[in-house]
Design an enzyme around this catalytic site. Structure first.
Site, PDB file in Angstrom:
ATOM      1  N   ARG A  14       0.835  -1.203   0.000  1.00  9.31           N
ATOM      2  CA  ARG A  14       0.000   0.000   0.000  1.00  9.31           C
ATOM      3  C   ARG A  14       0.873   1.258   0.000  1.00  9.31           C
ATOM      4  NH1 ARG A  14      -2.273   1.644   5.910  1.00  9.31           N
ATOM      5  NH2 ARG A  14      -0.484   1.021   7.162  1.00  9.31           N
ATOM      6  N   GLY A  66      -4.814  -1.798  -0.646  1.00 12.53           N
ATOM      7  CA  GLY A  66      -3.774  -0.780  -0.717  1.00 12.53           C
ATOM      8  C   GLY A  66      -4.163   0.552  -0.111  1.00 12.53           C
ATOM      9  N   ARG A  72       5.251   9.958   3.359  1.00 12.92           N
ATOM     10  CA  ARG A  72       6.380   9.662   4.235  1.00 12.92           C
ATOM     11  C   ARG A  72       7.688   9.972   3.519  1.00 12.92           C
ATOM     12  NH1 ARG A  72       6.658   3.749   6.684  1.00 12.92           N
ATOM     13  NH2 ARG A  72       7.183   3.097   4.570  1.00 12.92           N
ATOM     14  N   ASP A 109      11.150  -6.785   7.862  1.00 13.51           N
ATOM     15  CA  ASP A 109      10.708  -5.859   6.815  1.00 13.51           C
ATOM     16  C   ASP A 109      10.420  -4.477   7.374  1.00 13.51           C
ATOM     17  OD1 ASP A 109       8.496  -7.702   7.803  1.00 13.51           O
ATOM     18  OD2 ASP A 109       7.295  -6.073   6.989  1.00 13.51           O
ATOM     19  N   ASP A 143       7.735   2.604   9.792  1.00 15.89           N
ATOM     20  CA  ASP A 143       6.483   1.849   9.919  1.00 15.89           C
ATOM     21  C   ASP A 143       5.888   1.929  11.321  1.00 15.89           C
ATOM     22  OD1 ASP A 143       6.218   1.089   7.247  1.00 15.89           O
ATOM     23  OD2 ASP A 143       7.568  -0.598   7.500  1.00 15.89           O
TER      24      ASP A 143
END
Length: 481
Positions: free
Chosen positions: A87, A120, A170, A246, A256
């Site tokens: 996404r 997404g 971001r 990840d 994240d």
């Protein structure tokens, strides 16, 4: 607006996939970080409609090459061979005023080739959470991705219920993760691992190129960046919540912000993530987990470090062993500084441990406790905040002796410079989200304003420094994907 200078998109096609944003009905700019944009050297536009169109992916600027990055990852210890940006869409790269390279990425802009059946999309709540906490982390002095823009979509995202949709922009020094290396290494594609390592070295750690073994030097640089980051998290009572490989960046930035949270009551075993059923990513376990994640990076680098795999594994394990000791010493040094020790030493470990055990026993608010302790530097009396138990008396005696050994007379000031008054408290973040969903963004705006100066007393905003009441406590946070 952006002078794109894309390099990742020039890597072989297997590193990414082309992507395009979903058409949305009514993008509206909710927040644009003008100050950060100025630091980046971005030429801003006067029209909020134009900004909304750009930061929802509806307008593609000249030079942009929208892509979704490929990566794998160990999620809660289980390997998933193909994750990728499900996404997120990387619009491209720019070089800021400081000559550093940055990725500009949209989160929640729709499906990509890596969406694996997902839509997404991003609900407004998680986007607000990431905006608030990433900017708060920056103000606290923690390496982090940054927030540039937040756009509402004018439609709904369907999860357990229909929620307002959003797209979050971001900015990161890159989006290369340990999982990116795993993606190729677990396929046995050593050529791709080498290409990626060379690219990461050029982008983040060019000093490693002059080392006799540049790939081992690269590994040591990543270890240093990540161990420093995690001890900084822990010194502030921050819990990431999903320290999967990840979600572990090569650059050493916090990335994240899903079910993350700052502790209120101190607890070594504190967990907030609603999906962390066994406490894998608890507060105190973060140190062990980062070493586990780094060992997965080491696995990927074995063929590059030495043609003799046994020799490679030996030197990599030596670096991980040293990292274990480094984390322990870093943590002691961080907490010692927070309790006013001018030149922390490992002998201060007993003092640090006694203090933290006292906080846990009393279930004290972690952030407020350090600020209250600072008031005891200049007085012999003990305020009403602290329960005068034998445990506290033992700590106080040791602490005052240690403080008297110092030549400085500004201990209290130095303590206040490293102990924040304001953190993004969970109940205030949730209040901002709840009101935003009801189209009231006043708390979101005010909280962002307060958190820009976390170490400064702001009496007019004292509400935001207070610990939650019993009915305000947040016990679980959610991923929001």
């Amino acid at each position: 607006m952006f002078n794109f200078d894309n390099t990742y998109a020039q890597l072989p096609e297997k590193f990414f996939a082309s992507a395009s944003a979903l058409t949305i009905p009514k993008p509206r700019l909710l927040k644009f970080n003008h100050e950060f944009a100025e630091q980046l050297g971005v030429q801003t536009l006067d029209s909020s409609d134009e900004l909304a169109s750009i930061f929802s992916g509806q307008t593609i600027l000249k030079g942009s090459q929208p892509i979704a990055l490929a990566y794998a990852g160990h999620q809660f210890g289980h390997f998933v061979p193909k994750l990728g940006d499900g996404r997120a869409i990387l619009l491209g790269e720019i070089v800021g005023r400081n000559k550093q390279r940055y990725d500009i990425q949209l989160k929640g802009a729709g499906r990509t080739p890596f969406s694996r059946g997902g839509d997404g999309r991003c609900p407004l709540g998680p986007a607000i959470r990431e905006y608030i906490i990433s900017e708060a982390m920056y103000a606290l002095g923690v390496p982090t991705t940054r927030a540039l823009a937040l756009v509402t979509t004018g439609d709904f995202v369907h999860r357990n219920s229909a929620l307002p949709g959003a797209v979050f922009t971001r900015v990161a020094s890159s989006h290369i993760r340990i999982g990116t290396f795993e993606y190729f290494a677990l396929q046995g594609d050593n050529e791709a691992v080498k290409i990626l390592a060379d690219y990461a070295i050029d982008r983040h750690y060019p000093q490693a190129k002059s080392d006799a073994n540049p790939y081992l030097a690269f590994f040591k640089e990543v270890i240093c960046a990540q161990t420093t980051l995690i001890t900084k998290w822990m010194s502030l009572g921050f819990i990431h919540g999903v320290m999967n490989t990840d979600n572990t960046s090569i650059s050493g930035e916090t990335i994240d912000y899903g079910p993350c949270a700052f502790m209120d009551e101190f607890n070594f075993q504190q967990v907030f993530s609603s999906i962390d059923y066994h406490g894998r990513y608890s507060y105190s376990n973060q140190a062990a987990i980062i070493l586990w994640n780094l060992s997965r990076l080491g696995d990927c680098l074995v063929p590059l470090v030495d043609s003799d795999s046994k020799k490679a594994i030996t030197v990599l394990e030596e670096e991980l062993s040293a990292a274990h000791n480094k984390i322990e010493s870093n943590f002691v040094m961080e907490i010692a500084a927070k309790i006013g020790i001018e030149r922390p030493e490992m002998k201060d470990e007993t003092l640090v441990t006694t203090w933290l055990q006292y906080l846990q026993t009393q279930k004290y608010d972690y952030t407020l406790s350090f600020r209250e302790l600072a008031t005891l530097v200049s007085t012999k009396s003990v305020n009403r905040f602290f329960e005068k138990t034998s445990q506290f008396n033992d700590f106080l005696d040791m602490w005052r002796i240690r403080i008297k050994e110092q030549t400085t007379d500004d201990t209290q000031e130095k303590m206040n410079n490293v102990n924040p008054v304001f953190i993004p408290r969970n109940h205030q973040v949730e209040r901002a989200i709840t009101q935003a969903i009801n189209n009231d963004f006043s708390v979101f705006e005010e909280l962002n304003q307060v958190l820009q100066n976390p170490y400064k007393e702001q009496s007019e905003f004292s509400l935001y420094k207070q610990a939650p009441q019993a009915n305000e406590k947040i016990t679980a946070t959610f991923c929001g994907t």
